[in-house]
Scaffold this active site. Sequence first.
Site, PDB file in Angstrom:
ATOM      1  N   GLU A 169      -4.444   9.554   8.212  1.00 55.92           N
ATOM      2  CA  GLU A 169      -2.985   9.437   8.427  1.00 55.92           C
ATOM      3  C   GLU A 169      -2.535  10.337   9.582  1.00 55.92           C
ATOM      4  O   GLU A 169      -1.546  10.049  10.245  1.00 55.92           O
ATOM      5  CB  GLU A 169      -2.228   9.811   7.149  1.00 55.92           C
ATOM      6  CG  GLU A 169      -2.429   8.823   6.010  1.00 55.92           C
ATOM      7  CD  GLU A 169      -1.270   7.839   5.853  1.00 55.92           C
ATOM      8  OE1 GLU A 169      -0.131   8.214   6.136  1.00 55.92           O
ATOM      9  OE2 GLU A 169      -1.540   6.690   5.450  1.00 55.92           O
ATOM     10  N   ASP A 183       0.860  -1.192   0.000  1.00 56.28           N
ATOM     11  CA  ASP A 183       0.000   0.000   0.000  1.00 56.28           C
ATOM     12  C   ASP A 183       0.894   1.240   0.000  1.00 56.28           C
ATOM     13  O   ASP A 183       2.086   1.161   0.341  1.00 56.28           O
ATOM     14  CB  ASP A 183      -0.910   0.025   1.231  1.00 56.28           C
ATOM     15  CG  ASP A 183      -1.882   1.219   1.207  1.00 56.28           C
ATOM     16  OD1 ASP A 183      -2.533   1.444   0.165  1.00 56.28           O
ATOM     17  OD2 ASP A 183      -1.975   1.945   2.216  1.00 56.28           O
ATOM     18  N   SER A 184       0.305   2.367  -0.359  1.00 60.00           N
ATOM     19  CA  SER A 184       1.035   3.634  -0.290  1.00 60.00           C
ATOM     20  C   SER A 184       1.447   3.947   1.153  1.00 60.00           C
ATOM     21  O   SER A 184       2.393   4.688   1.378  1.00 60.00           O
ATOM     22  CB  SER A 184       0.152   4.759  -0.821  1.00 60.00           C
ATOM     23  OG  SER A 184      -1.016   4.832  -0.031  1.00 60.00           O
ATOM     24  N   CYS A 187     -11.305   2.614  -0.638  1.00 60.25           N
ATOM     25  CA  CYS A 187      -9.955   3.042  -0.279  1.00 60.25           C
ATOM     26  C   CYS A 187      -9.640   2.283   1.008  1.00 60.25           C
ATOM     27  O   CYS A 187     -10.468   2.265   1.933  1.00 60.25           O
ATOM     28  CB  CYS A 187      -9.897   4.543  -0.035  1.00 60.25           C
ATOM     29  SG  CYS A 187      -8.322   5.072   0.701  1.00 60.25           S
ATOM     30  N   CYS A 236      -4.210  -1.566  -2.262  1.00 63.52           N
ATOM     31  CA  CYS A 236      -4.398  -0.126  -2.432  1.00 63.52           C
ATOM     32  C   CYS A 236      -5.239   0.063  -3.684  1.00 63.52           C
ATOM     33  O   CYS A 236      -4.866  -0.431  -4.765  1.00 63.52           O
ATOM     34  CB  CYS A 236      -3.021   0.524  -2.597  1.00 63.52           C
ATOM     35  SG  CYS A 236      -3.074   2.268  -3.036  1.00 63.52           S
TER      36      CYS A 236
HETATM   37  N1  DGL Z   1      -5.073   3.267   0.641  1.00 64.14           N
HETATM   38  C1  DGL Z   1      -5.058   3.793  -0.698  1.00 64.14           C
HETATM   39  C2  DGL Z   1      -6.243   3.271  -1.504  1.00 64.14           C
HETATM   40  O1  DGL Z   1      -6.832   2.256  -1.192  1.00 64.14           O
HETATM   41  C3  DGL Z   1      -5.063   5.296  -0.846  1.00 64.14           C
HETATM   42  C4  DGL Z   1      -4.146   6.114  -0.037  1.00 64.14           C
HETATM   43  C5  DGL Z   1      -3.425   7.148  -0.833  1.00 64.14           C
HETATM   44  O2  DGL Z   1      -4.005   8.120  -1.336  1.00 64.14           O
HETATM   45  O3  DGL Z   1      -2.226   6.952  -0.922  1.00 64.14           O
HETATM   46  O4  DGL Z   1      -6.584   3.894  -2.494  1.00 64.14           O
END
Ligand code: DGL
Length: 274
Positions: free
Chosen positions: A159, A11-12, A193, A74
Amino acid sequence: MNQPGPIGVFDSGYGGLTILRSLVKELPEQDFLYLGDNARAPYGPRSFETVHQYTLEAVKWFFERGCHLVVLACNTASAKALRTIQQRDLPGIHPTKRVLGVIRPTTEIIGTMTRTGAVGILGTSGTVNSNSYPIEINHFYPGCRVYQEACPMWVPLIENGEYDKPGADYFVQQHLRHLLSQSGDIDTLLLACTHYPLLIDKIRQYLPPEVQVVTQGDIVARSLRNYLERHTELALHCSRTSTRQFFTTDDPADFERQATRFFGDPVQAAHTEL
Ligand code: DGL
């Protein structure tokens, strides 16, 4: 090189830990290696090219550490990078290894959850602008009506630990109002997300009771179990000694402090570079 290795989960940042939590529950015997690219998060507002480049770097990182299977936990990376990686990059770098995302398993099943045939999608700007959800859902459920809303403030709120504070209420209400004003028929709302499950209590608070909220963790976990059952050759390349390892491209102490909120249990993390 052909030794069995852990399943990579990417994930990011922290969001993928909400998926990993379900994966560990569904497949406790598997080894999992998690990477959060916290130093470059969020991915949501970034271009296709950038998200593809960052995600490909992560996929190569997992392959170098012996993974044969990587899950992009992600939505933004799944929407903007997965297809190119599967179709263009993988055949050249590792034709026998596999990279999976979170959009396909979710869109395969979401049409069975709605009674009205109207589904709402909440995601990052990247996921919403890619149109991946409407396209994929209409592929599996041609009659389904799909409405989307990008929530660019939600990942930063989460976050920064503001997800359960009063400041979050404004942005939760605002985006739910925008989404629900598109159709009175929406009865199923997908948190597209992997960060958003942390906001689920506030989201439920501002929704009419007849609208159900769907999260992806358990859907993705069941789908992965099914995938491994159907792909026995690949399953043999996934090691099964129940280990979990965590890496971040940013500060591991920060990662350890935040991760429990997403994963449920405390974690030990190490730093890595991509
Ligand atoms: N957790 C990421 C997703 O499911 C998004 C977070 C980000 O914007 O980096 O899209």
